[in-house]
Scaffold this active site. Sequence first.
Site, PDB file in Angstrom:
ATOM      1  N   GLU A   1       0.768  -1.229  -0.015  1.00 12.80           N
ATOM      2  CA  GLU A   1       0.003   0.146   0.068  1.00 12.80           C
ATOM      3  C   GLU A   1       0.899   1.316   0.044  1.00 12.80           C
ATOM      4  OE1 GLU A   1      -3.035   0.521  -1.166  1.00 12.80           O
ATOM      5  OE2 GLU A   1      -3.724  -0.764   0.145  1.00 12.80           O
TER       6      GLU A   1
ATOM      7  N   HIS B   1      -2.368   2.703   8.365  1.00 13.79           N
ATOM      8  CA  HIS B   1      -3.689   2.189   7.927  1.00 13.79           C
ATOM      9  C   HIS B   1      -3.933   1.034   8.600  1.00 13.79           C
ATOM     10  CE1 HIS B   1      -6.023   0.169   5.021  1.00 13.79           C
ATOM     11  NE2 HIS B   1      -5.083  -0.653   4.450  1.00 13.79           N
TER      12      HIS B   1
ATOM     13  N   HIS C   1      -7.042  -2.699   9.191  1.00 15.18           N
ATOM     14  CA  HIS C   1      -8.399  -3.025   8.805  1.00 15.18           C
ATOM     15  C   HIS C   1      -8.849  -3.553  10.211  1.00 15.18           C
ATOM     16  CE1 HIS C   1      -6.402  -4.995   4.785  1.00 15.18           C
ATOM     17  NE2 HIS C   1      -6.313  -3.615   4.971  1.00 15.18           N
TER      18      HIS C   1
ATOM     19  N   HIS D   1     -12.614  -2.013   2.917  1.00 14.37           N
ATOM     20  CA  HIS D   1     -11.260  -2.307   3.190  1.00 14.37           C
ATOM     21  C   HIS D   1     -10.975  -1.770   4.621  1.00 14.37           C
ATOM     22  CE1 HIS D   1      -6.985  -1.509   1.284  1.00 14.37           C
ATOM     23  NE2 HIS D   1      -7.240  -1.832   2.518  1.00 14.37           N
TER      24      HIS D   1
HETATM   25 ZN   LIG Z   1      -5.421  -2.397   3.753  1.00 11.99          ZN
END
Ligand SMILES: [Zn+2]
Length: 209
Positions: A72, A91, A93, A153
């Site tokens: 990413e 970032h 999840h 996501h």
């Molecule tokens: Zn991700």
Amino acid sequence: MSHAEEIVAAAQRLDAAGMMPSKSGNLSVREGEGFVITPAALPYAQMTPADIVAVDADGIAVEGAPHRPSSEWRLHAAIYAARPEIGAVVHTHSPRATALSCARRGIPPFHYMVLLAGGPVRCAGHATFGTAALAKACVAALADRRAVLLANHGSVAVGATLKAALTLAFEVENLAGQYLDLRAAGLKPVLLTKKELAEAAAQFADYGR
Ligand SMILES: [Zn+2]
């Protein structure tokens, strides 16, 4: 603490809190013209500062890098390019924020803590993970904010420092959970008005003094 040490400590804290299921998520800190970022596909529990990858502004790893940068990296690069004031990107999840993102819904202003993100948190349009299209959608939905959900996501939290971005990542998960709990209970959240939010923002400014 070096940026690499800071990143490993933060990643392991997120992982231990259940915010990074299946080795997901990635963290970075701006450094020089580029940034340092977690590597692709390495379990957080065994990660050390030597595993953190330094990349230039285009995401190209410096020679002799220990691993490939996170898949990413484009998202991180795009945020740093668009937002000079941002020094770190987290970032995740994380479960509740990700659940909400799968309804392609953001976090409305039902609690004044949305102000930590700069206001109501938007949900970016869907794009495949790891793509430039996702990076673009993320930057657009992040305008004037420090957090955003990525459709189907997860979440992104940013800050001047990694400490600030980490705190916000946990708060986004908390707010998403509270919002989902309200909805699951069949209750309709009463949203704060613009005036109420402005008053809370003034109080925050006062409190921070
Ligand atoms: Zn991700």
